[in-house]
Design an enzyme around this catalytic site. Sequence first.
Site, mmCIF file in Angstrom:
data_model
loop_
_atom_site.group_PDB
_atom_site.id
_atom_site.type_symbol
_atom_site.label_atom_id
_atom_site.label_comp_id
_atom_site.label_asym_id
_atom_site.label_seq_id
_atom_site.Cartn_x
_atom_site.Cartn_y
_atom_site.Cartn_z
ATOM 1 N N LYS A 86 0.847 -1.192 0.000
ATOM 2 C CA LYS A 86 0.000 0.000 0.000
ATOM 3 C C LYS A 86 0.883 1.243 0.000
ATOM 4 O O LYS A 86 1.807 1.362 0.807
ATOM 5 C CB LYS A 86 -0.915 0.003 1.235
ATOM 6 C CG LYS A 86 -1.987 -1.071 1.168
ATOM 7 C CD LYS A 86 -2.788 -1.134 2.445
ATOM 8 C CE LYS A 86 -3.735 0.022 2.600
ATOM 9 N NZ LYS A 86 -4.504 -0.088 3.886
HETATM 10 O O1 G3P Z 1 -7.104 0.888 5.840
HETATM 11 C C1 G3P Z 1 -7.519 2.202 5.675
HETATM 12 C C2 G3P Z 1 -8.951 2.476 5.967
HETATM 13 O O2 G3P Z 1 -9.646 1.293 6.037
HETATM 14 C C3 G3P Z 1 -9.198 3.372 7.126
HETATM 15 O O3 G3P Z 1 -10.380 3.071 7.759
HETATM 16 O O4 G3P Z 1 -12.010 3.130 9.566
HETATM 17 O O5 G3P Z 1 -9.754 4.093 9.956
HETATM 18 O O6 G3P Z 1 -11.366 5.252 8.452
HETATM 19 P P1 G3P Z 1 -10.899 3.948 9.012
#
Ligand code: G3P
Length: 226
Positions: A86
Amino acid sequence: MLYLLDTANLEAIKKAYNFYPMDGVTTNPTLVSKEKREFLSILKDIRKIIGSESMLHVQAVSLTAEKMVEEAFYLNEVIGGNLYVKIPVIPEGIKAIKLLKSKGIKTTATAIFTAGQALMAAIAGAQFVAPYVNRIDNISGDGVGVVAEIVQLFELHNQDAKVLAASFKNVQQVHTVSLSGAHSITVNPEIMDKMLEHPLTDWSVNQFITDWEGIYGKKMTTLDVK
Ligand code: G3P
């Protein structure tokens, strides 16, 4: 539609792989840090649970293209299997994606908040692009709309990159991005469970068992009766 789990928690990964049709696991520096263990052990343990064919997305943390490329080679060497590195869509990240594409290393462009970022990452050579649906919603944007635009742009411009919609806080967001044509989603373990939950499903299953057992006896299955 591909289902991925957004976590570095081993128990959650074991559970999801036991019950659901999983295609992979995504992690990020925040999720890995939450586990408070050695980075490599976590990733190697995840690889053991999901096997070498399943996708594992692991984020590089350097801020220069050259270092990101170095990290990408290292992560492929030490973790192995079907690995996607990533890379955030900052200028150094786009440069790294271009370099890694030319070297045959798979990447997932991450931290995407606009359709334009996703298109550039795809043209640079990323295999997946990860728009952050809920984080877009939280700044009064339209996360699902951004995903729909990315899907449309990739079709219009013949891009092979796939949309890996990420950052969800509820099942409805997952449903609407699925309808908009996202190729894959990554959700946290709680949302994964909630995607199946419905009180009428539980009620119906209980009613079936009550009716069945009333005639055929407690704990009897179709294997036990004539
Ligand atoms: O992996 C990145 C993404 O899934 C972030 O998610 O829930 O932290 O906004 P969140």
